[in-house]
Design a protein around this motif. Structure first.
Motif, short mmCIF file in Angstrom:
data_model
loop_
_atom_site.label_atom_id
_atom_site.label_comp_id
_atom_site.label_asym_id
_atom_site.label_seq_id
_atom_site.Cartn_x
_atom_site.Cartn_y
_atom_site.Cartn_z
N VAL A 85 -26.56 69.57 57.00
CA VAL A 85 -25.66 68.47 56.09
C VAL A 85 -26.51 67.33 55.73
CG1 VAL A 85 -25.33 67.43 58.40
CG2 VAL A 85 -23.40 67.21 56.53
N VAL A 86 -26.00 66.81 54.62
CA VAL A 86 -27.05 65.74 54.14
C VAL A 86 -26.09 64.53 53.40
CG1 VAL A 86 -29.37 66.97 53.66
CG2 VAL A 86 -27.37 66.53 51.89
N PRO A 87 -26.50 63.41 53.19
CA PRO A 87 -25.68 62.45 52.77
C PRO A 87 -25.40 62.81 51.19
CG PRO A 87 -27.27 61.21 53.78
CD PRO A 87 -27.71 62.81 53.71
N GLY A 88 -24.25 62.42 50.51
CA GLY A 88 -23.87 62.82 49.33
C GLY A 88 -22.22 63.31 49.43
N ARG A 89 -22.18 63.62 48.00
CA ARG A 89 -20.75 64.05 47.79
C ARG A 89 -20.54 65.72 48.19
NH1 ARG A 89 -16.20 62.53 45.41
NH2 ARG A 89 -15.05 63.58 43.77
N GLY A 90 -19.89 65.91 48.79
CA GLY A 90 -19.40 67.21 49.26
C GLY A 90 -18.68 67.92 48.14
N GLY A 91 -18.46 69.32 48.33
CA GLY A 91 -17.81 69.98 47.42
C GLY A 91 -16.24 69.50 46.93
N MET A 92 -15.88 69.83 45.95
CA MET A 92 -14.38 68.99 45.64
C MET A 92 -13.44 69.82 46.53
SD MET A 92 -12.31 69.50 42.09
CE MET A 92 -14.02 69.79 41.34
N PHE A 93 -13.44 71.15 46.76
CA PHE A 93 -12.39 71.71 47.97
C PHE A 93 -12.80 71.68 49.44
CE2 PHE A 93 -12.08 73.36 43.55
CZ PHE A 93 -11.01 72.92 43.30
N SER A 94 -14.17 71.27 49.45
CA SER A 94 -14.34 71.48 50.94
C SER A 94 -14.18 70.31 51.87
CB SER A 94 -16.18 71.61 51.00
OG SER A 94 -16.67 72.12 52.01
N LEU A 95 -13.86 70.42 53.21
CA LEU A 95 -13.40 69.42 54.05
C LEU A 95 -14.27 68.28 54.16
CD1 LEU A 95 -11.63 71.43 56.74
CD2 LEU A 95 -10.69 70.10 54.96
N GLU A 96 -15.73 68.47 54.22
CA GLU A 96 -16.57 67.27 54.29
C GLU A 96 -16.65 66.50 52.98
OE1 GLU A 96 -19.48 70.14 52.02
OE2 GLU A 96 -17.67 70.27 53.28
N GLY A 97 -16.03 66.74 51.85
CA GLY A 97 -16.11 66.13 50.62
C GLY A 97 -15.83 64.79 50.92
N PRO A 98 -14.72 64.31 51.36
CA PRO A 98 -14.51 63.02 51.31
C PRO A 98 -15.15 62.13 52.21
CG PRO A 98 -12.21 64.18 51.64
CD PRO A 98 -13.70 65.14 51.83
N GLU A 99 -16.00 62.62 53.09
CA GLU A 99 -16.62 62.09 54.29
C GLU A 99 -18.17 61.33 53.89
OE1 GLU A 99 -15.13 61.85 57.17
OE2 GLU A 99 -13.53 62.93 56.67
N GLY A 100 -18.45 61.67 52.71
CA GLY A 100 -19.68 61.06 52.29
C GLY A 100 -20.92 61.87 52.68
N VAL A 101 -20.66 62.96 52.97
CA VAL A 101 -21.49 64.05 53.20
C VAL A 101 -21.49 65.35 52.72
CG1 VAL A 101 -22.38 63.07 55.66
CG2 VAL A 101 -20.63 64.99 55.44
N ARG A 102 -22.23 66.35 52.62
CA ARG A 102 -22.21 67.71 51.93
C ARG A 102 -23.20 68.59 52.86
NH1 ARG A 102 -25.88 69.81 48.22
NH2 ARG A 102 -27.41 68.29 47.69
N PHE A 103 -22.38 69.87 52.98
CA PHE A 103 -23.13 70.98 53.66
C PHE A 103 -24.03 71.54 52.56
CE2 PHE A 103 -19.22 70.91 56.34
CZ PHE A 103 -20.06 70.53 57.63
N LEU A 104 -25.09 72.06 52.93
CA LEU A 104 -25.96 72.73 52.13
C LEU A 104 -26.84 73.91 52.97
CD1 LEU A 104 -29.15 71.81 52.61
CD2 LEU A 104 -28.46 69.73 51.71
N ILE A 105 -27.29 74.81 52.11
CA ILE A 105 -28.03 76.08 52.91
C ILE A 105 -29.51 75.75 52.71
CG2 ILE A 105 -28.53 78.42 52.40
CD1 ILE A 105 -25.73 77.99 53.84
N ARG A 106 -29.95 75.98 53.70
CA ARG A 106 -31.40 76.06 53.82
C ARG A 106 -31.90 77.48 54.19
NH1 ARG A 106 -33.24 70.99 53.38
NH2 ARG A 106 -32.25 69.39 54.34
N SER A 107 -33.04 78.12 53.94
CA SER A 107 -32.94 79.49 53.95
C SER A 107 -34.52 79.83 54.18
CB SER A 107 -32.46 80.51 52.77
OG SER A 107 -33.07 80.35 51.63
N ARG A 108 -34.69 81.01 54.72
CA ARG A 108 -35.82 81.74 54.95
C ARG A 108 -35.74 83.31 55.04
NH1 ARG A 108 -37.28 84.52 59.56
NH2 ARG A 108 -35.81 84.33 61.55
N MET A 109 -36.80 84.06 54.67
CA MET A 109 -36.69 85.67 54.55
C MET A 109 -37.09 86.06 55.98
SD MET A 109 -36.44 86.11 51.24
CE MET A 109 -37.04 87.94 50.92
N PHE A 110 -36.28 87.00 56.25
CA PHE A 110 -36.41 87.65 57.34
C PHE A 110 -37.74 88.31 57.48
CE2 PHE A 110 -31.74 87.84 57.73
CZ PHE A 110 -31.45 87.29 58.92
N THR A 111 -38.37 88.54 58.75
CA THR A 111 -39.45 89.28 58.66
C THR A 111 -39.34 90.68 58.51
OG1 THR A 111 -39.31 89.65 61.21
CG2 THR A 111 -40.75 87.62 60.29
#
Length: 124
Positions: A85-111
């Motif tokens: 989660v980072v500061p910013g505008r969340g997705g229009m339909f996502s619950l965190e949207g009005p809270e001033g944060v947004r969920f995002l994905i970080r990823s890594r390849m499996f070994t």
């Protein structure tokens, strides 16, 4: 050996999941496929987003199931996802949207070893 988790959540994301659960009850995440809100993980109250046969459950984060569409999973199945989660505008339909944060994905390849474990468990 334990099968590696396909989805994790950062401590900050887990804190926000707990806050949103306190406010909205049980939650569900669905990884957006790129329409409308980009490719953000979308957070909904359980029951307000219908998952179907074309969705794959990758696991749970903070007690909330996490899904994505099967075609998208085929593309990402070699990747461990971490919801953050980072500061910013969340997705229009996502619950965190009005809270001033947004969920995002970080990823890594499996070994290669992790990928074999997932395949042996029928998860990839």
């Amino acid at each position: 050996m334990a099968v590696p988790a396909q989805v994790l959540a950062s401590p900050a994301a887990l804190e926000w999941i707990e806050r949103l659960q306190a406010k909205h009850g049980p939650l569900l995440f669905h990884q957006s496929g790129g329409c409308c809100d980009g490719s953000s993980p979308m957070c909904f109250p359980q029951g307000e987003f219908l998952v179907g046969d074309s969705d794959v459950q990758l696991g749970e984060i903070g007690g909330a199931p996490f899904y994505m569409s099967r075609p998208q999973f085929e593309y990402w199945k070699h990747t461990q996802l971490t919801v953050d989660v980072v500061p910013g505008r969340g997705g229009m339909f996502s619950l965190e949207g009005p809270e001033g944060v947004r969920f995002l994905i970080r990823s890594r390849m499996f070994t290669e070893e992790e990928q074999r474990e997932l395949e042996a468990a029928g998860r990839a």
